[in-house]
Enzyme design. Structure first.
Site, mmCIF file in Angstrom:
data_model
loop_
_atom_site.group_PDB
_atom_site.id
_atom_site.type_symbol
_atom_site.label_atom_id
_atom_site.label_comp_id
_atom_site.label_asym_id
_atom_site.label_seq_id
_atom_site.Cartn_x
_atom_site.Cartn_y
_atom_site.Cartn_z
ATOM 1 N N GLY A 17 -7.033 25.197 -22.859
ATOM 2 C CA GLY A 17 -7.722 24.085 -23.496
ATOM 3 C C GLY A 17 -6.780 22.923 -23.710
ATOM 4 N N ASP A 133 -11.277 16.608 -38.756
ATOM 5 C CA ASP A 133 -11.920 16.677 -37.425
ATOM 6 C C ASP A 133 -12.726 17.963 -37.290
ATOM 7 O OD1 ASP A 133 -12.627 15.758 -34.952
ATOM 8 O OD2 ASP A 133 -10.808 16.425 -33.945
#
Length: 649
Positions: A17, A133
């Site tokens: 990722g 976030d």
């Protein structure tokens, strides 16, 4: 970077990722022999001292968190110019992948997931750490079903540098709190708002606010009312909707006071007595200070006057007879109708009547056909061209007026005709990081697919930045009709390290050169070796071991033999007698030696017709004795053990 070893301990195995600031690899901790996740800071951020300092400080702060729903941070380090963080490796998938695959989740599952996230946030907030976030992409679901919140602290560390490099507000726009969208101070209640968006998405399968650009989505967070979850999914209990509504109040003062308060609400919202509770409403303070208009004399006058009414004048006037009033009114009305009739006839003679016609429907037709139909109805077409991203050139977008409107003949009908997509100047993407380039293309109306970005090796451009683009910057293009290809640097290419052991130094140079690697001439080490007494034979290439992925251009350190055995080596020649019986011929004989030079070294492999004695050389070390095995026709016939201490040398 796959195949590299960081800090001499973490072997990077595969990329799993990453985003605009860091790349995540699955790795192996060689010391503790366990899988870990290593987040490597992109090279373009590694040169900003302020960023690196914040990155390390925040990572160390997050490492102090200890909670079952928080991805643990094990280590923070630097290897050369590479800054990295070592974290717990969670094998599973993200919450975003689950929602994309299944759509809306069962309410019970969504509430349970939200509660675990909220528990993690409460623990972080208690330690003065704000996530900033929260989004489904940062929620990991392990194979055991355990929810893990990741990326704690990174957003906070990025604040100053992100604004410097991208001139954008920190966070993910679909999960922004209003105070984040306006660039204000973010605190714990911003995380609560973002969690509310995540819960909304879990129970409805869609986001509450979306738009064509990040700016439009941010404005919706600030200005537009929240689409109520139960209007999207009526199966949601009112108590669960209330949790979402309270978490997503635009004014932070009306949201949950803390993650603990929201967690307590989540833990009880599915109780039977709460399912049909009253809908949450933002409280209104009736005693709040309000602004009232100033009372003017005119306003008072409108409500009546005080004082004595004027004296009636009727007493001074003489009344007329009733029949006189009737005669005057009758004459006036008659005169009015006569004049009106004469005036109407005069106007009709001066201005003859114009017939009305039905306005034809021409939207979606070609401009030529539309003009023809308008003129057939004795109307006048007026053409106005305007660009349109979806309707092709020359097609009528809309008309004014439209059916069922009727107009007088020769009236004007305005036709808005598509001039096609508007050509723009191709933006310059070179040196941008991939996420910024992708957002730039989407904002300009280009279609971005998986094939738009192509990774390419580069020795000059840092990893993750744009190397080249097609079409080039400045060229006039139509976004919806232009296929864009962007080359992204993946850094220098990686090659598999060859096995150079037992090769000559010159042959090693040739093999490395073919792969784009070099020999570090200044670092060649000459050592005695049990393996060989020949000089310039490669003994090993540590730390670049065979099979490791190595970046092109790397100078490899080699250790080679100096042509001598170590001082403690013992070299002896041991006699081995092989007997051939009468009648035997061409008997296959193999002699295999295991000693300090290595195991199972074949020193003889031939066929003989008569009994012979062979002198077999062996090399002994204090750590390694010698074994000589004799095979007849691949069957072991004898074995001799020679011990280091038994040899007088």
């Amino acid at each position: 970077m796959e195949g590299q070893r960081l800090g001499g301990r973490y072997q990077l195995e595969a990329r799993v990722g990453g985003g605009g600031m860091a790349i995540v690899y699955r790795a192996k901790d060689l010391v503790l022999n366990r899988p870990v996740a290593v987040k490597v800071l992109r090279s373009q951020f590694g040169t900003d001292e302020d960023f690196v300092t914040r990155f390390r400080r925040e990572a160390q702060a997050v490492a102090s968190l200890s909670h079952p729903n928080v991805v643990g941070v094990y280590d923070v380090g630097q290897d050369g110019d590479t800054h990295y963080m070592v974290m717990e490796y969670v094998e599973g998938y993200t919450l975003k992948e689950l929602i994309t695959r299944n759509g809306a989740l069962p309410v019970e599952d969504a509430v349970e997931i939200a509660a675990e996230i909220c528990d993690a946030l409460e623990h972080a907030h208690a330690n003065q750490i704000i996530h900033r976030d929260i989004k489904p992409h940062n929620i990991l679901i392990g194979k055991n079903g355990r929810i893990k919140v990741t990326d704690f602290g990174i957003a906070r560390a990025v604040t100053s540098t992100t604004i410097t490099h991208t001139n954008s507000v920190l966070g993910s726009v679909h999960y922004f709190s209003p105070e984040q969208a306006r660039g204000g101070i973010t605190a714990e209640k911003s995380d609560i708002y973002s969690l509310g968006i995540v819960l909304y998405e879990m129970v409805t399968g869609q986001l509450p606010f979306s738009g064509e650009s990040p700016i439009s989505v941010a404005l919706k967070h600030l200005q537009e009312p929240l689409p109520e979850p139960r209007q999207v999914n009526p199966a949601i209990p009112q108590s669960v909707e209330n949790v979402i509504l309270k978490a997503l109040v635009k004014d932070p003062s009306y949201r949950y006071a803390s993650a603990r308060e929201m967690l307590e609400d989540l833990e009880t919202c599915l109780l039977p007595e709460r399912l049909d509770e009253d809908k949450f409403e933002i409280p209104v303070d009736e005693e709040a200070t309000r602004t009232y208009p100033v009372i003017t004399p005119e306003m008072l006058e409108s409500h009546g006057r005080t004082g004595t009414p004027p004296r009636k004048e009727a007493e001074t006037k003489k009344k007329r007879p009733w029949w006189m009033k009737t005669a005057l009114w009758t004459g006036a009305i008659g005169l009015f109708f006569v004049l009106a009739f004469l005036g109407f006839n005069l106007i009709m003679e001066l201005f003859p009547s114009v017939p009305e016609v039905q306005v034809p429907h021409v939207e979606g037709t070609s401009v030529t056909l539309a003009e023809q139909r308008i003129r057939e109805k004795k109307l006048v077409p007026k053409i106005v061209e305007q660009p349109h991203d979806e309707i092709e050139k020359g097609i009528v977008i809309s008309q004014d007026p439209a059916p069922p409107m009727r107009l007088k003949e020769n009236a004007v009908v305005t036709l808005y005709v598509s001039s096609g997509q508007e050509a723009i100047s191709m933006p310059n993407l070179v040196t941008m990081v991939r996420t910024v380039a992708e957002n730039e293309l989407k904002a300009k109306g280009f279609t971005v697919t998986d094939s738009t970005f192509v990774e390419k090796e580069s020795d000059e451009v840092p990893e993750g930045q744009v190397i080249n683009q097609f079409p080039p910057a400045g060229q006039q293009v139509v976004p919806g009709q232009t296929e864009v290809r962007v080359e992204i640097s993946k850094g220098r290419g990686l090659v598999k390290m060859p096995d150079l052991r037992n090769k000559t130094l010159e042959q090693a140079r040739i093999d490395l050169f073919k792969l784009g690697l070099l020999v570090d001439e200044a670092a060649i080490r000459y050592e005695p070796s049990y393996v060989t007494e020949k000089p310039n034979i490669v003994l090993h290439s540590h730390p670049h071991d065979p099979g490791m992925m190595v970046e092109k251009g790397t100078a490899i350190q080699l250790t080679v033999s100096n042509g001598q055995f170590p001082a403690d080596a013992k070299i002896v020649s041991h006699p081995i007698y092989v007997e051939i019986l009468e009648g035997e011929s061409q008997v296959p004989i193999k002699i295999v030696v295991s000693d300090a030079r290595g195991n199972n070294l074949v020193v003889l492999d031939e066929r003989i017709d008569e009994s012979r004695q062979f002198d077999v050389p062996v090399v002994l070390s204090p750590q390694k004795n010698a074994t000589i095995k004799v095979f007849r026709s691949d069957i072991e016939a004898s074995q001799v053990q020679i011990n280091y201490d038994s040899v007088q040398y």
